[in-house]
Design an enzyme around this catalytic site. Structure first.
Site, PDB file in Angstrom:
ATOM      1  N   CYS A  42       0.858  -1.182   0.000  1.00  0.00           N
ATOM      2  CA  CYS A  42       0.000   0.000   0.000  1.00  0.00           C
ATOM      3  C   CYS A  42       0.897   1.236   0.000  1.00  0.00           C
ATOM      4  O   CYS A  42       2.122   1.134   0.152  1.00  0.00           O
ATOM      5  CB  CYS A  42      -0.849  -0.008   1.262  1.00  0.00           C
ATOM      6  SG  CYS A  42       0.190  -0.030   2.730  1.00  0.00           S
ATOM      7  N   HIS A  84       5.416  -5.268   8.487  1.00  0.00           N
ATOM      8  CA  HIS A  84       5.231  -6.663   8.880  1.00  0.00           C
ATOM      9  C   HIS A  84       5.691  -7.592   7.773  1.00  0.00           C
ATOM     10  O   HIS A  84       4.887  -8.301   7.188  1.00  0.00           O
ATOM     11  CB  HIS A  84       3.746  -6.925   9.179  1.00  0.00           C
ATOM     12  CG  HIS A  84       3.369  -6.582  10.578  1.00  0.00           C
ATOM     13  ND1 HIS A  84       2.130  -6.130  10.929  1.00  0.00           N
ATOM     14  CD2 HIS A  84       4.089  -6.628  11.721  1.00  0.00           C
ATOM     15  CE1 HIS A  84       2.107  -5.915  12.233  1.00  0.00           C
ATOM     16  NE2 HIS A  84       3.275  -6.203  12.728  1.00  0.00           N
ATOM     17  N   HIS A 120       3.653   1.554  11.630  1.00  0.00           N
ATOM     18  CA  HIS A 120       2.521   1.502  12.557  1.00  0.00           C
ATOM     19  C   HIS A 120       2.628   2.504  13.694  1.00  0.00           C
ATOM     20  O   HIS A 120       1.756   2.563  14.552  1.00  0.00           O
ATOM     21  CB  HIS A 120       2.385   0.093  13.152  1.00  0.00           C
ATOM     22  CG  HIS A 120       2.047  -0.930  12.135  1.00  0.00           C
ATOM     23  ND1 HIS A 120       2.931  -1.894  11.722  1.00  0.00           N
ATOM     24  CD2 HIS A 120       0.925  -1.110  11.415  1.00  0.00           C
ATOM     25  CE1 HIS A 120       2.358  -2.640  10.804  1.00  0.00           C
ATOM     26  NE2 HIS A 120       1.150  -2.182  10.580  1.00  0.00           N
ATOM     27  N   CYS A 152       2.788   5.768   8.858  1.00  0.00           N
ATOM     28  CA  CYS A 152       1.861   6.032   7.755  1.00  0.00           C
ATOM     29  C   CYS A 152       0.936   7.195   8.150  1.00  0.00           C
ATOM     30  O   CYS A 152       0.399   7.203   9.263  1.00  0.00           O
ATOM     31  CB  CYS A 152       1.045   4.782   7.485  1.00  0.00           C
ATOM     32  SG  CYS A 152      -0.220   5.082   6.238  1.00  0.00           S
ATOM     33  N   GLU A 210       0.118  -0.607  16.296  1.00  0.00           N
ATOM     34  CA  GLU A 210      -0.617   0.584  15.843  1.00  0.00           C
ATOM     35  C   GLU A 210      -1.601   1.048  16.925  1.00  0.00           C
ATOM     36  O   GLU A 210      -1.684   2.235  17.245  1.00  0.00           O
ATOM     37  CB  GLU A 210      -1.390   0.267  14.555  1.00  0.00           C
ATOM     38  CG  GLU A 210      -2.253   1.435  14.099  1.00  0.00           C
ATOM     39  CD  GLU A 210      -3.235   1.047  12.983  1.00  0.00           C
ATOM     40  OE1 GLU A 210      -2.886   0.217  12.131  1.00  0.00           O
ATOM     41  OE2 GLU A 210      -4.345   1.601  12.976  1.00  0.00           O
ATOM     42  N   THR A 224      -6.608   0.783  11.422  1.00  0.00           N
ATOM     43  CA  THR A 224      -6.729   1.017   9.978  1.00  0.00           C
ATOM     44  C   THR A 224      -7.096  -0.230   9.174  1.00  0.00           C
ATOM     45  O   THR A 224      -7.665  -0.123   8.091  1.00  0.00           O
ATOM     46  CB  THR A 224      -5.413   1.577   9.407  1.00  0.00           C
ATOM     47  OG1 THR A 224      -4.349   0.725   9.835  1.00  0.00           O
ATOM     48  CG2 THR A 224      -5.159   2.985   9.858  1.00  0.00           C
ATOM     49  N   SER A 271      -1.981  -8.352  10.623  1.00  0.00           N
ATOM     50  CA  SER A 271      -3.437  -8.486  10.751  1.00  0.00           C
ATOM     51  C   SER A 271      -4.094  -8.297   9.389  1.00  0.00           C
ATOM     52  O   SER A 271      -5.095  -8.932   9.060  1.00  0.00           O
ATOM     53  CB  SER A 271      -4.001  -7.501  11.773  1.00  0.00           C
ATOM     54  OG  SER A 271      -4.025  -6.207  11.272  1.00  0.00           O
ATOM     55  N   SER A 322       1.900  -5.478   3.103  1.00  0.00           N
ATOM     56  CA  SER A 322       3.345  -5.332   3.377  1.00  0.00           C
ATOM     57  C   SER A 322       4.184  -6.320   2.567  1.00  0.00           C
ATOM     58  O   SER A 322       5.330  -6.583   2.904  1.00  0.00           O
ATOM     59  CB  SER A 322       3.621  -5.582   4.860  1.00  0.00           C
ATOM     60  OG  SER A 322       2.873  -4.730   5.659  1.00  0.00           O
TER      61      SER A 322
HETATM   62 FE1  F3S Z   1      -0.937   0.919   4.358  1.00  0.00          FE
HETATM   63 FE2  F3S Z   1      -1.075   3.002   5.780  1.00  0.00          FE
HETATM   64 FE3  F3S Z   1      -3.225   1.841   4.936  1.00  0.00          FE
HETATM   65  S1  F3S Z   1       0.396   1.402   6.053  1.00  0.00           S
HETATM   66  S2  F3S Z   1      -2.725  -0.301   4.819  1.00  0.00           S
HETATM   67  S3  F3S Z   1      -1.734   2.865   3.666  1.00  0.00           S
HETATM   68  S4  F3S Z   1      -2.873   2.617   6.960  1.00  0.00           S
END
Ligand code: F3S
Length: 278
Positions: A12, A36, A70, A92, A122, A161, A218, A261
């Site tokens: 992501c 992760h 996180h 993030c 997180e 999240t 998760s 990840s």
């Molecule tokens: Fe990735 Fe951030 Fe969403 S690490 S899954 S863009 S909360």
């Protein structure tokens, strides 16, 4: 074996951003695992000499410390500042948001409810921003609300999240039934939805489904549970070495998805090995 990839999968925005930051700050170390995914962490260590602190006491004065995706608890950040560490924040932005909401709303006198796993880094980070730690409540199920005692008559809620929005709605409904004022913040990340929706669609049309990602992530575990709803032969693996030939016996089409990840090079190795199955 024929392979079909989900229409959305893998890294992501937040993870891509954190990895880029770590590559830019070679010879530094991260506070807790950056993301992760152990294979990617190994790559960053081998190719960019990015190390890992397991706890705060490992940090020496003026070290360069990268904060993981996180986030970390507020006090840990304060201690790092006190140690005059050079702090590079790879948290993030979608994780920073619930941290800031909890900070603001608890200052305004709201009790805080977090929908998430109390043990997840997180959530621990988000929780730490509450003014009164005895009035920050963390739950996983709507039924958990029964046992909560809020100190205030107004409640603000945020979600981890990676949580499912359907479950968050159930929690919010249960809260509204019992409380006069509920401020709801949708802090669930779209990247998670997109990967989940694509995994759901694909798992309906394949004979076997492979989910690639960290077993302690998760986000990846949730993708796996969504796939299992539609395809009983859904397997969670971290890399291609875990694939088992028996999974593909008498199967024609294999769907592949990956957690937020999981790097592309690992996905590619899995695709190639599955394609080589008879
Ligand atoms: Fe990735 Fe951030 Fe969403 S690490 S899954 S863009 S909360």
């Amino acid at each position: 074996m024929k392979v079909k990839l989900a229409s959305n999968y893998g890294f992501c925005f937040g993870v891509k951003r954190a990895i880029k930051i770590a590559e830019d700050y070679k010879n530094s170390s991260t506070m807790g695992p950056l993301i992760h995914n152990q294979d990617e962490i190994n790559r960053l260590r081998n190719d960019f000499n990015v190390g890992l602190y397991t706890n705060l006491s490992d940090v020496k004065d003026h070290d360069t410390v990268i904060i993981r995706t996180h986030g970390i608890p507020k006090d840990d950040l304060k201690n790092l500042r006190a140690q005059k560490a050079k702090i590079i924040n790879a948290t993030c932005p979608f994780v920073t948001t619930p941290q800031q909401i909890v900070k603001k709303m608890s200052k305004e006198g709201y009790s805080i409810l977090i929908f998430g796993d109390a043990d997840h880094p997180e959530v621990k980070g988000v929780q730490s921003y509450g003014e009164d730690q005895n009035d920050v409540h963390i739950i996983l199920e709507p039924s958990d609300i029964e046992n909560l005692v809020f100190k205030n008559n107004k409640i603000a809620t945020v979600a981890q999240t990676t949580k499912k929005k359907e479950k968050y709605l159930e929690i919010v409904n249960a809260l509204i039934l019992k409380n006069k004022e509920v401020r709801v913040f949708n802090t669930i990340c779209d990247a998670t939805f997109e990967n989940q929706d694509a995994a759901r669609d694909l798992s309906k049309e394949v004979d076997v489904m492979i989910v690639i990602g960290g077993k302690n992530s998760s986000n990846t575990k949730q993708l796996h549970s969504i796939c299992l709803e539609n395809c009983a032969d859904s397997y969670l693996i971290e890399n291609e070495t875990e694939l088992q030939n028996s999974w593909f016996l008498n199967k024609k089409l294999c769907g592949i998805t990956a957690g937020a990840s999981t790097p592309d090079w690992i996905i590619q190795q899995v695709v190639e090995k599955v394609e080589s199955q008879n």
